[in-house]
Motif scaffolding. Structure first.
Motif, mmCIF file in Angstrom:
data_model
loop_
_atom_site.group_PDB
_atom_site.id
_atom_site.type_symbol
_atom_site.label_atom_id
_atom_site.label_comp_id
_atom_site.label_asym_id
_atom_site.label_seq_id
_atom_site.Cartn_x
_atom_site.Cartn_y
_atom_site.Cartn_z
ATOM 1 N N PRO A 224 -3.684 47.054 29.108
ATOM 2 C CA PRO A 224 -2.802 46.133 29.827
ATOM 3 C C PRO A 224 -1.978 46.615 30.751
ATOM 4 O O PRO A 224 -1.634 46.132 31.856
ATOM 5 C CB PRO A 224 -2.500 45.064 28.899
ATOM 6 N N MET A 228 -1.677 46.564 35.271
ATOM 7 C CA MET A 228 -0.651 46.204 36.093
ATOM 8 C C MET A 228 -0.541 47.051 37.321
ATOM 9 O O MET A 228 -0.214 46.597 38.275
ATOM 10 C CB MET A 228 0.661 46.138 35.228
ATOM 11 N N GLU A 233 -6.800 42.446 39.870
ATOM 12 C CA GLU A 233 -6.157 41.291 39.373
ATOM 13 C C GLU A 233 -5.474 41.869 37.977
ATOM 14 O O GLU A 233 -5.697 41.982 36.998
ATOM 15 C CB GLU A 233 -7.047 40.194 39.141
ATOM 16 N N ARG A 235 -3.403 40.832 35.819
ATOM 17 C CA ARG A 235 -3.309 40.162 34.545
ATOM 18 C C ARG A 235 -4.664 39.762 33.837
ATOM 19 O O ARG A 235 -4.557 38.962 32.788
ATOM 20 C CB ARG A 235 -2.476 38.953 34.778
ATOM 21 N N ASN A 236 -5.720 40.223 34.678
ATOM 22 C CA ASN A 236 -7.014 39.943 34.171
ATOM 23 C C ASN A 236 -7.660 41.083 33.414
ATOM 24 O O ASN A 236 -8.354 41.754 33.726
ATOM 25 C CB ASN A 236 -8.124 39.347 35.431
#
Length: 368
Positions: A224, A228, A233, A235-236
């Protein structure tokens, strides 16, 4: 994995972005490769190679037979998954593994003489196919269709085999519940499916990372935190969900080129074995086994486009089997070659004491 010493062992601008995860994955990866090398070193006879085929097919096919029976008893209302822990714990992963061993069952069916054993192998193939579909894996459906087509091309009785595959497919499709059909229908409407869009986002993440770091970010780079920075995207977050983009993101462009080259060589190598020993009087088995190994590897290539199992041990075991098949068949063909008898040297004529005209007198027992 070939770039691991550079990206992880040494401090550099291209060090592994997830150093802790890279070490964990490397520890598992080198153990797999050692076992594959041991397979290449320990197997030198056809009997041992076929024993390995039995072990691989039955050890993974067990879960397919079990899942197929479970699907029949529950009407396909529940998703089939793999055993806890390991590579094939998830529904997508067990579907891929079962896809790869299905052709091995087909090969073994032609090797047994007992009628009931052949029927058991055919029934196992049907149950494994049902279990693959009952995993609700869309990638497995694409891989199963691709592999079924290649398998149909490989069979001698294409008309009969085509009818059998079509009838089996229609029966299974009619048996599965409506929610299965709804999930498979999202293949054509992926723009409206969050899971599919998440995978595409992960693929863009791998591409952007490889552009920024040509040799990749090292093992287990799909995190994750890195999404970023590199994902369209941020946050996906999703896992790689593709053997190709997983290698691209973790091993970069050199790793992807090596990975694709290795897969292409397996297909070419097995095809040459098929062509060389098709119809051979003693080594025809090698042609049949190589053809089924090729089908299984094509299933891995097709289904793996939507599953992140680049470092799964089964495809590398199939590669080892392909190499062993060719080596054992070549040695067997040489051993069965009948030596050509050498031409007898010409016997020089002895002088005839009775003259050059007329035949040499015949010596009889009376004269002796």
């Amino acid at each position: 994995s070939t770039l691991f010493p550079y990206t992880t062992l040494f401090r550099s601008p291209y060090s592994a972005l997830n150093s802790e995860g890279a070490w964990i994955e490397w520890d598992r990866w080198w153990r797999i490769q050692v076992m594959v090398l041991l397979v290449l070193m320990a197997i030198h006879q056809r009997e041992r190679l076929e024993a390995l085929v039995w072990v691989v097919a039955l050890s993974i096919g067990f879960y397919g037979v079990k899942g197929g029976i479970f699907t029949i008893l529950t009407g396909g209302q529940y998703m089939v998954g793999g055993p806890p822990g390991g590579f094939i714990a998830g529904n997508n992963e067990i579907a891929l593994a079962l896809l790869m061993v299905l052709p091995l069952f087909w090969y073994l069916k032609g090797r047994v003489e007992n009628v009931w054993a052949r029927r058991a192998l055919v029934a196992s193939m049907g149950l494994c196919a049902l279990a693959i579909l009952a995993t609700y894996s869309r990638g497995a459906l694409i891989g199963l269709a691709t592999m079924g087509f290649v398998l149909w091309l490989r069979t001698r009785q294409r008309f009969v085999t085509g009818i059998a595959i079509a009838l089996l497919g229609l029966t299974i499709f009619a048996f599965l519940p409506e929610r299965w059909h709804e999930r498979m229908g999202t293949i054509g409407t992926y723009q409206q499916d969050e899971s599919a869009l998440g995978r595409i986002n992960a693929w863009y993440f791998a591409y952007n990372l490889a552009v920024d770091r040509p040799i990749g970010g090292g093992f287990r780079v799909f995190t994750p935190e890195l999404f970023m920075e590199y994902a369209p995207e941020p946050r996906n977050f999703h896992d790689a969900h593709s053997i190709y983009f997983e290698v691209l993101g973790e091993q970069g462009w050199p790793g992807l080129i090596l990975f694709l080259t290795l897969g292409g060589l397996v297909v070419v190598y097995t095809q040459r074995t098929v062509s060389r020993y098709r119809g051979h009087p003693t080594q025809a088995w090698a042609s049949e086994l190589a053809a089924m190994l090729q089908v299984g590897f094509i299933g891995y290539a097709a289904c793996g486009a939507f599953l992140g199992l680049s470092y799964f041990d089964l495809p590398y075991v199939l590669m080892a089997m392909a190499v062993l098949t060719r080596l054992i068949a070549d040695r067997g063909a040489l051993e069965n070659v009948q030596p050509v008898p050498a031409a007898r040297p010409a016997v020089s004529a002895r002088p005839n004491p009775y003259g050059s005209v007329g035949p040499r007198p015949r010596v009889t027992e009376d004269r002796l």
